[in-house]
Scaffold this active site. Structure first.
Site, mmCIF file in Angstrom:
data_model
loop_
_atom_site.group_PDB
_atom_site.id
_atom_site.type_symbol
_atom_site.label_atom_id
_atom_site.label_comp_id
_atom_site.label_asym_id
_atom_site.label_seq_id
_atom_site.Cartn_x
_atom_site.Cartn_y
_atom_site.Cartn_z
ATOM 1 N N GLY A 11 0.801 -1.220 0.000
ATOM 2 C CA GLY A 11 0.000 0.000 0.000
ATOM 3 C C GLY A 11 0.834 1.270 0.000
ATOM 4 C CG ASN A 12 4.889 1.307 1.589
ATOM 5 O OD1 ASN A 12 4.616 0.314 0.923
ATOM 6 N ND2 ASN A 12 6.083 1.510 2.084
ATOM 7 C CE LYS A 120 -8.380 -8.291 1.508
ATOM 8 N NZ LYS A 120 -7.243 -7.814 2.288
ATOM 9 C CE LYS A 203 1.268 -6.441 -1.944
ATOM 10 N NZ LYS A 203 1.048 -6.600 -0.551
ATOM 11 C CE LYS A 265 3.057 -7.178 3.771
ATOM 12 N NZ LYS A 265 2.171 -7.115 2.583
#
Ligand code: ADP
Ligand code: MG
Length: 301
Positions: A11-12, A120, A203, A265
């Protein structure tokens, strides 16, 4: 020698530090991120990028909802495809290296248990009244601490259908943007035809599959913290620098990585290495260069 890299941007890389996603915020964040990515391409690495799209899809869903009486709302998979186009375009404009964006579909299984139990959360928080109205239109909504939020299935990615096209462009020297937002989720019907589904593919897990599909030497997950931390947020917090898949798998099983953030992640890094990938790196966006040479981030082998 240049490496074949898949880099997943969080997101960043696309929104302001506070999560704001105005067009200016998105352009500024993408431009900053592409300075790092551009250096890697200039150094001779083959770079395939993927990216999140949470706030962008949230904005589109809200527009659909507000304008529903005027313009027919479009399905979630269309929103995902739209964000691949807009974020991809920002990336193209920010890079000087030749680059291409591939609208990418991710095959999921219609029988994935995730469809039975959508967990989600997507889009913004709403009042119970609004949530109940949208439930009557067939959506699933859940109460969270901050209000009501729509939830959708997050099925396992089975195949990145457009990875071969993306790889062909990578082989020709392009920086390639693919599988944005985890890819547009599609299922194969009994007639063999593909159709989009109202779901969101993680993602990071899609990035791991993409990296495997194109034979990347490294999967790099760039986010807003320098590395994965064992005992995160506790006095016993320990940054993880160099680790093995076996060691990291144990920490993951012991619950060290939060479910909706660091967990996927770590899972993506593990899957890539466990399936024969040479290494996976979890690092901060600003440390991208150092993380490739091994002097920053969590490096899993
Ligand atoms: P992105 O938008 O880059 O995908 P997320 O916000 O989903 O990133 O995940 C990154 C966040 O994960 C960090 O900002 C951090 O607050 C959180 N986090 C949760 N558990 C851990 C952990 N064990 N180690 C490091 N960060 C963690
Ligand atoms: Mg984030």
């Amino acid at each position: 020698m240049g490496e074949r890299l898949v880099i997943a941007l969080g997101g960043n890389a696309m929104t302001a530090p506070d999560g704001s996603a105005s067009p200016q915020d998105q352009r500024a964040a993408v431009e900053a991120a592409m300075k790092h990515v551009g250096s890697l391409a200039a150094a001779g690495h083959q770079v395939m990028l993927t990216h999140g799209n949470g706030p962008q899809v949230g904005n589109l869903l809200l527009k659909n909802q507000i304008a529903a009486d005027v313009v027919p709302p479009v399905p979630l998979d269309w929103c995902g495809a739209q964000t691949q186009g807009t974020i991809g375009t920002l990336i193209l404009n920010a890079l000087t290296h030749p680059a291409a964006v591939v609208v990418t579909r991710t095959l999921v299984d219609a029988a994935d248990p995730a469809f039975e139990d959508p967990v989600k959360p997507i889009g913004r928080y709403f009042t119970e009244q609004e949530a109940r109205r949208l439930e009557r239109l067939g959506q699933t909504w859940r109460r969270f601490e901050r209000g009501w939020r729509r939830v959708v299935a997050s099925p396992e990615p089975r195949e990145i259908l457009d990875a071969p096209a993306a790889a062909a462009l990578l082989d020709r020297g392009y920086v390639v943007v693919a599988a944005g937002g985890g890819g547009v989720p599609v299922v194969r019907g009994t007639d063999g035809r593909l159709r989009g589904v109202e779901a969101v593919v993680d993602k990071d897990l899609a990035a791991a599959l993409l990296a495997r599909s194109i034979g990347a030497s490294a999967l790099v997950i760039a986010t807003d913290v320098p590395c994965a931390v064992a005992g995160y947020g506790t006095p016993a917090a320990r940054p993880i620098r160099e680790t093995t898949a076996a060691e990291l798998r144990l920490l993951h099983a012991a619950g060290h990585f939060a479910r909706g953030s660091m967990g996927p992640k770590v899972e993506a890094a593990l899957r890539f290495v466990e399936h024969g990938g040479a290494r996976a790196v979890i690092c901060s966006l600003d440390d991208l260069g150092a993380a490739i040479t091994g002097t920053a981030g969590t490096v899993v082998r």
